[in-house]
Design a protein around this motif. Sequence first.
Motif, short mmCIF file in Angstrom:
data_model
loop_
_atom_site.label_atom_id
_atom_site.label_comp_id
_atom_site.label_asym_id
_atom_site.label_seq_id
_atom_site.Cartn_x
_atom_site.Cartn_y
_atom_site.Cartn_z
N UNK A 92 27.29 41.46 35.86
CA UNK A 92 28.63 41.92 35.79
C UNK A 92 29.25 41.39 37.42
N UNK A 93 30.50 41.60 37.50
CA UNK A 93 31.04 41.17 38.98
C UNK A 93 30.78 42.59 39.67
N UNK A 94 30.55 42.64 40.70
CA UNK A 94 30.34 43.52 41.88
C UNK A 94 31.75 44.21 42.15
N UNK A 95 31.64 45.59 42.63
CA UNK A 95 32.94 46.14 42.93
C UNK A 95 33.67 45.74 44.06
N UNK A 96 34.76 45.28 43.67
CA UNK A 96 35.65 44.80 45.01
C UNK A 96 35.96 45.85 46.32
N UNK A 147 30.71 28.71 39.11
CA UNK A 147 32.04 29.36 39.76
C UNK A 147 32.04 30.85 39.63
N UNK A 148 31.67 31.23 38.22
CA UNK A 148 31.73 32.85 38.07
C UNK A 148 30.94 33.56 38.93
N UNK A 202 43.76 37.74 42.71
CA UNK A 202 43.82 36.51 41.70
C UNK A 202 42.47 35.78 41.36
N UNK A 203 41.46 36.07 42.49
CA UNK A 203 40.26 35.56 42.05
C UNK A 203 39.49 36.61 41.11
N UNK A 204 39.87 37.97 41.29
CA UNK A 204 39.21 38.94 40.40
C UNK A 204 39.87 38.56 38.97
N UNK A 205 41.08 38.27 38.73
CA UNK A 205 41.41 38.00 37.52
C UNK A 205 40.73 36.66 37.00
N UNK A 206 40.62 35.79 37.73
CA UNK A 206 39.86 34.42 37.32
C UNK A 206 38.54 34.55 37.03
N UNK A 259 35.01 35.77 29.93
CA UNK A 259 35.64 35.72 28.64
C UNK A 259 35.24 34.28 28.08
N UNK A 260 35.60 33.31 28.76
CA UNK A 260 35.47 31.91 28.43
C UNK A 260 34.00 31.67 28.15
#
Length: 460
Positions: free
Chosen positions: A453-457, A418-419, A431-435, A441-442
Amino acid sequence: MRRASATGGTVDGPGYAEGMYLERLRVQNVRLIESLELDFLRSGTPRMWTVLLGENGLCKTTLLQCVALAALGVNKANQLLNSPRALRPVGSTADCTIAANFGLAASSARKVAFGPQGATRLTSTLRLEEGWNELQGHSELGPAAGHHFSGTGDPLAEIRGRSFPEYIVAGYGVTRTLPFPNSSSEPGDTPRDRLRSLFDSSWRITATDFISRIGRGPDADVARRFASVLRSVLAGDGGLLPNISHLELRGRGGVTRPEDLVDAHRFFQTTSGAEVAVPATWLSQGYQSTIAWLADLVGQVFLDDLDANPWLEPKDYVGLVLIDELDLHLHPRWQRHIVRGLKRVFPKLQFIVTTHSPLVLAGVEADEVVRLERNAQGRIVATRNDTNPGLLTPTELLNEFFGLDDTFPGEVGQQMHEYMRLALNPFRDEAEDAHVNALAETLRSQNAAPAVPPVTRKVR
């Protein structure tokens, strides 16, 4: 009459191999089974392999026991069960019924007094009626299955009482262990005792101890022949034990005692290119349990006809073999090949087995798989499909035959999946960015920190 196919599929031809093969089983009001009928035929002839699948508690072992009881006949079945009343569903007073149709060669039937000439079917029916503490039943030989009993004799009582070799039925429960030499239970009633481990977890199968029991008397060469047959079944290129290149039978007078097979350094195991001789007791539990039930099976064939069967090759063994949890203690690589190996070594034996392993299915065909499940009314039913297990990946096998449709079996894997789905999506919303940040962290807290790492929005 033609012999079984080399692939272990069916017994070909207009007749049957010289043996007893299960064609159909009907069970009513036995434990959790209300009513269930299974066939074991392919194009009108016996199917040599059936694998029973299902969750725990769906009576896979119970069905093996029902086959065993029907194959024994009412007299031996009552001796085998500690309490026949335990077959009845809890709180029920309904009659229990176990009925089976067996096919056999007419030449086998001619040895039995109670039956017409040319008989090719044997029917066996067991009932536990209200108020009774033991099974009642009958059996009959006839030209066709499904007719009513009208004779006065019981052919199964004669078959079991005289131990006709072509009617062998052997069963192996989940406690099939390699016995210490001369420590197994002494066979008393052979037809009954060769099925006892399916019902009694404390029963020790004879296994390698057969080497001393069949060698008694004037013909001690039979023990050496037993060891030789066992070597062909277990070791070498054609054997069923992976990485066992050889089983040494010579030296110190040869193999004539259980100690010679179990305690002596006679199994040559290949590891990392090196070959080392080890005793059977040094091998893993998977090896030991497999050696145990295969040695027992070979010994049962020898025991029933010492005059002829010592010279019978395993490819010509006939009969019915019931195994609970075929995959027990076996490495996944071994599980993938065990069925194909057994089909090759014993093409004329009919196997009915249970398993919880999807990898065992790699060696079976579509019609050899019977899946037990509960229908909408909560009753246990048998289902089939047309999917060939050999064409599926392990993940597809889990999905198709075991109902596990999650790509990742563990929660951490699902969280990582999912990540990655969200982290690589530049158009995720707030909301998806927060998730995705919470998931990161989890995962870090579980020692599974994401490497990407997450790509830039981006704003649409």
